[in-house]
Design a protein around this motif. Structure first.
Motif, PDB file in Angstrom:
ATOM      1  N   UNK A  80       0.666  -1.111   0.146  1.00 55.80           N
ATOM      2  CA  UNK A  80       0.070  -0.062  -0.127  1.00 55.80           C
ATOM      3  C   UNK A  80       0.774   1.181  -0.031  1.00 55.80           C
ATOM      4  N   UNK A  81       1.773   1.330   0.635  1.00 53.37           N
ATOM      5  CA  UNK A  81       2.821   2.386   0.631  1.00 53.37           C
ATOM      6  C   UNK A  81       3.505   2.867  -0.557  1.00 53.37           C
ATOM      7  N   UNK A  82       3.884   1.831  -1.290  1.00 49.91           N
ATOM      8  CA  UNK A  82       4.321   1.743  -2.808  1.00 49.91           C
ATOM      9  C   UNK A  82       3.162   2.390  -3.794  1.00 49.91           C
ATOM     10  N   UNK A  83       2.203   1.880  -3.512  1.00 50.41           N
ATOM     11  CA  UNK A  83       0.930   2.327  -4.311  1.00 50.41           C
ATOM     12  C   UNK A  83       0.702   3.738  -4.019  1.00 50.41           C
ATOM     13  N   UNK A  84       0.436   4.241  -2.832  1.00 49.12           N
ATOM     14  CA  UNK A  84       0.278   5.431  -2.689  1.00 49.12           C
ATOM     15  C   UNK A  84       1.466   6.456  -2.945  1.00 49.12           C
ATOM     16  N   UNK A  85       2.522   5.961  -2.766  1.00 51.18           N
ATOM     17  CA  UNK A  85       3.614   7.025  -3.151  1.00 51.18           C
ATOM     18  C   UNK A  85       3.770   7.143  -4.589  1.00 51.18           C
ATOM     19  N   UNK A  86       3.303   5.764  -5.519  1.00 51.95           N
ATOM     20  CA  UNK A  86       3.173   6.288  -7.032  1.00 51.95           C
ATOM     21  C   UNK A  86       2.167   7.242  -7.376  1.00 51.95           C
ATOM     22  N   UNK A  87       1.012   7.399  -6.548  1.00 54.25           N
ATOM     23  CA  UNK A  87      -0.023   8.161  -6.781  1.00 54.25           C
ATOM     24  C   UNK A  87       0.370   9.642  -6.649  1.00 54.25           C
ATOM     25  N   UNK A  88       1.131   9.811  -5.325  1.00 63.52           N
ATOM     26  CA  UNK A  88       1.556  11.148  -4.828  1.00 63.52           C
ATOM     27  C   UNK A  88       2.588  11.537  -6.036  1.00 63.52           C
ATOM     28  N   UNK A  89       3.641  10.747  -6.409  1.00 67.10           N
ATOM     29  CA  UNK A  89       4.561  11.204  -7.507  1.00 67.10           C
ATOM     30  C   UNK A  89       3.747  11.830  -8.821  1.00 67.10           C
ATOM     31  N   UNK A  90       2.606  10.993  -9.405  1.00 68.73           N
ATOM     32  CA  UNK A  90       2.050  11.259 -10.447  1.00 68.73           C
ATOM     33  C   UNK A  90       1.186  12.605 -10.167  1.00 68.73           C
ATOM     34  N   UNK A  91       0.659  12.709  -9.047  1.00 75.52           N
ATOM     35  CA  UNK A  91      -0.290  13.977  -8.940  1.00 75.52           C
ATOM     36  C   UNK A  91       0.688  15.164  -8.766  1.00 75.52           C
ATOM     37  N   UNK A  93       3.774  15.413 -10.201  1.00 76.18           N
ATOM     38  CA  UNK A  93       4.139  15.840 -11.466  1.00 76.18           C
ATOM     39  C   UNK A  93       3.007  16.657 -12.418  1.00 76.18           C
ATOM     40  N   UNK A  94       1.854  16.246 -12.057  1.00 72.23           N
ATOM     41  CA  UNK A  94       0.577  16.831 -12.937  1.00 72.23           C
ATOM     42  C   UNK A  94       0.475  18.486 -12.355  1.00 72.23           C
ATOM     43  N   UNK A  95       0.574  18.605 -11.095  1.00 73.76           N
ATOM     44  CA  UNK A  95       0.472  20.016 -10.402  1.00 73.76           C
ATOM     45  C   UNK A  95       1.490  20.771 -11.086  1.00 73.76           C
ATOM     46  N   UNK A  96       2.946  20.361 -10.999  1.00 68.80           N
ATOM     47  CA  UNK A  96       3.820  21.297 -11.492  1.00 68.80           C
ATOM     48  C   UNK A  96       3.718  21.493 -13.285  1.00 68.80           C
ATOM     49  N   UNK A  97       3.330  20.337 -13.596  1.00 68.66           N
ATOM     50  CA  UNK A  97       3.066  20.560 -15.436  1.00 68.66           C
ATOM     51  C   UNK A  97       2.069  21.561 -15.498  1.00 68.66           C
ATOM     52  N   UNK A  98       1.022  21.674 -14.801  1.00 72.86           N
ATOM     53  CA  UNK A  98      -0.104  22.345 -14.836  1.00 72.86           C
ATOM     54  C   UNK A  98       0.567  23.947 -14.655  1.00 72.86           C
ATOM     55  N   UNK A  99       0.953  24.048 -13.577  1.00 74.44           N
ATOM     56  CA  UNK A  99       1.696  25.448 -13.201  1.00 74.44           C
ATOM     57  C   UNK A  99       2.373  26.020 -14.664  1.00 74.44           C
ATOM     58  N   UNK A 100       3.316  24.966 -15.072  1.00 71.12           N
ATOM     59  CA  UNK A 100       4.346  25.437 -16.343  1.00 71.12           C
ATOM     60  C   UNK A 100       3.228  25.768 -17.663  1.00 71.12           C
ATOM     61  N   UNK A 101       2.288  25.154 -17.522  1.00 75.64           N
ATOM     62  CA  UNK A 101       1.534  25.243 -18.599  1.00 75.64           C
ATOM     63  C   UNK A 101       0.633  26.574 -18.494  1.00 75.64           C
ATOM     64  N   UNK A 102       0.320  26.980 -17.158  1.00 78.87           N
ATOM     65  CA  UNK A 102      -0.613  28.170 -17.068  1.00 78.87           C
ATOM     66  C   UNK A 102      -2.051  27.900 -16.960  1.00 78.87           C
ATOM     67  N   UNK A 103      -2.129  26.434 -16.501  1.00 74.89           N
ATOM     68  CA  UNK A 103      -3.454  25.926 -16.248  1.00 74.89           C
ATOM     69  C   UNK A 103      -3.978  26.107 -14.918  1.00 74.89           C
ATOM     70  N   UNK A 104      -2.965  26.339 -13.710  1.00 77.28           N
ATOM     71  CA  UNK A 104      -3.108  26.656 -12.600  1.00 77.28           C
ATOM     72  C   UNK A 104      -2.554  28.275 -12.580  1.00 77.28           C
ATOM     73  N   UNK A 105      -3.500  29.132 -11.964  1.00 76.02           N
ATOM     74  CA  UNK A 105      -3.323  30.451 -11.759  1.00 76.02           C
ATOM     75  C   UNK A 105      -3.445  30.904 -10.406  1.00 76.02           C
ATOM     76  N   UNK A 106      -2.347  30.970  -9.565  1.00 80.15           N
ATOM     77  CA  UNK A 106      -2.643  30.914  -8.115  1.00 80.15           C
ATOM     78  C   UNK A 106      -2.795  32.520  -7.908  1.00 80.15           C
ATOM     79  N   UNK A 107      -2.534  33.451  -8.653  1.00 79.51           N
ATOM     80  CA  UNK A 107      -2.928  34.796  -8.342  1.00 79.51           C
ATOM     81  C   UNK A 107      -4.472  34.955  -8.714  1.00 79.51           C
TER      82      UNK A 107
END
Length: 361
Positions: A80-91, A93-107
């Motif tokens: 279960x720890x390895x499975x949750x860890x893979x989900x965390x890494x995936x999410x 990475x998706x958050x970082x990519x969304x910031x790079x692409x401008x899909x997430x606007x914190x301002x």
């Protein structure tokens, strides 16, 4: 006779130096797998009661009891720890990519929250210049861009070190098996070999085991429970990256006083400010009545009374442990602090006992 005593002194010193060199050599050889041995030792301590239960059920068959305990650890903790860890890494990475692409606007999020505040609160923020989030947004974008490159490099490093990871994983299970089965004999041999009075060695060993269990149960287990409750809460209200936020809550639960509120309070404020009323109310109720209370309910059950380590010491040693030893520092930092306090406490008791004995004599 004097020459014989001098020769015995040289021989004794030579033997001590030889032992020191052999010990240093062994540490040097084992050091690449030190983390695996460390976690194997902690697992053997934590799951020793389960091993004893299997041992009683299997009529004293030590090998089968150790294997049964390892199977439980693998399927109930590791996988279960390895499975949750893979989900965390995936999410993540998706958050970082969304910031790079401008899909997430914190301002934009900040402006929505600011506009939803009452005028009495918004005007002082505007006068202080805290309403201008553009510069901070730019710095955050630069930081996340650098983070994306770091994550990519780490991913390549992990992939390249896959053999080392598998080897460490298998070594950890192998060592755990023998420590479960032969742990009492190993600990007895260590106590006899420590150059300290036997009574002090036994007290240190007892404090060590109690501190390990209190640290893991009180910090790791409670933190994971709070993180899981947080992830479920965010999943119910439809927040993206719920598992990642749950992991952050598990980490921040180590901080006394503020704890998980660092994550769920801003999330609840944002949901309320953007019109997601029931979602914000649900996160607030869950944060106060469920997530926040989990620590107060679980810690006395799992740990019992106070472990003797002040909250501020736990905070400093946890953060310092993470900075110096990575993930292992979450446990090792408070553990070393607990042993430090226990060692000085035992030393004071030992000296006081000898002073009382001398005064009575």
């Amino acid at each position: 006779m004097a020459k014989d005593r001098e020769r015995d002194g040289y021989e004794h010193l030579g033997f001590v130096l030889l032992l020191g060199l052999l010990t240093a050599g062994l540490v040097f050889v084992v050091w690449p797998l030190a983390t695996s041995v460390l976690w194997a030792s902690l697992a053997a301590i934590m799951f020793q009661p389960l091993y004893q239960w299997f041992l009683a059920k299997l009529n004293g068959r030590a090998n089968r009891a150790a294997v049964a305990t390892l199977v439980f650890i693998t399927f109930a903790v590791l996988l279960p720890g390895l499975f949750i860890g893979s989900l965390v890494v995936e999410q993540a990475a998706n958050v970082v990519i969304a910031f790079q692409d401008g899909n997430l606007d914190v301002s934009a999020w900040f402006i929505d929250v600011l506009n939803a505040l009452p005028a009495q609160l918004r005007e002082p923020l505007e006068k202080l210049g805290l309403a201008d989030f553009t510069a901070l947004q730019t710095r955050a974008q630069d930081l996340l861009t650098e983070s994306a490159g770091m994550i990519a490099r780490q991913a390549v490093a992990i992939g390249g070190g896959l053999f080392g990871f598998v080897l460490s994983f298998l070594v950890g299970l192998y060592v755990t098996y023998f420590l479960l089965r032969d742990g009492k004999a190993v600990s007895a041999a260590i106590l006899r070999g420590i150059p300290l009075p036997l009574e002090i060695s036994r007290q240190l060993a007892e404090r060590f085991v109690s501190i390990v269990r209190a640290t893991i149960k009180g910090s790791v287990v409670v933190g994971l429970v709070q993180g899981a409750l947080g992830a479920i809460t965010f999943w119910i209200v439809g927040v993206q990256a719920a598992v990642l936020l749950g992991l952050l809550m598990a980490i921040f639960s180590l901080l006394p006083a503020v704890g998980t509120g660092i994550v769920w309070v801003p999330a609840a404020i944002y949901l309320l400010a953007t019109g997601s009323t029931w979602e914000g109310v649900f996160v607030t109720i869950s944060g106060l009545a469920v997530i926040g209370m989990a620590d107060n309910v679980l810690r006395p059950i799992l740990v019992g009374r106070d472990t003797g380590i002040p909250d501020w010491v736990i905070l400093i040693t946890t953060l310092g442990g993470i900075a110096t030893m990575g993930l292992s520092g979450v446990v090792l930092g408070p553990l070393l602090a607990g042993l430090f306090l226990a060692g000085w406490s035992i030393a004071q008791e030992y000296l006081l006992h000898h002073k009382n004995a001398e005064s009575e004599g």
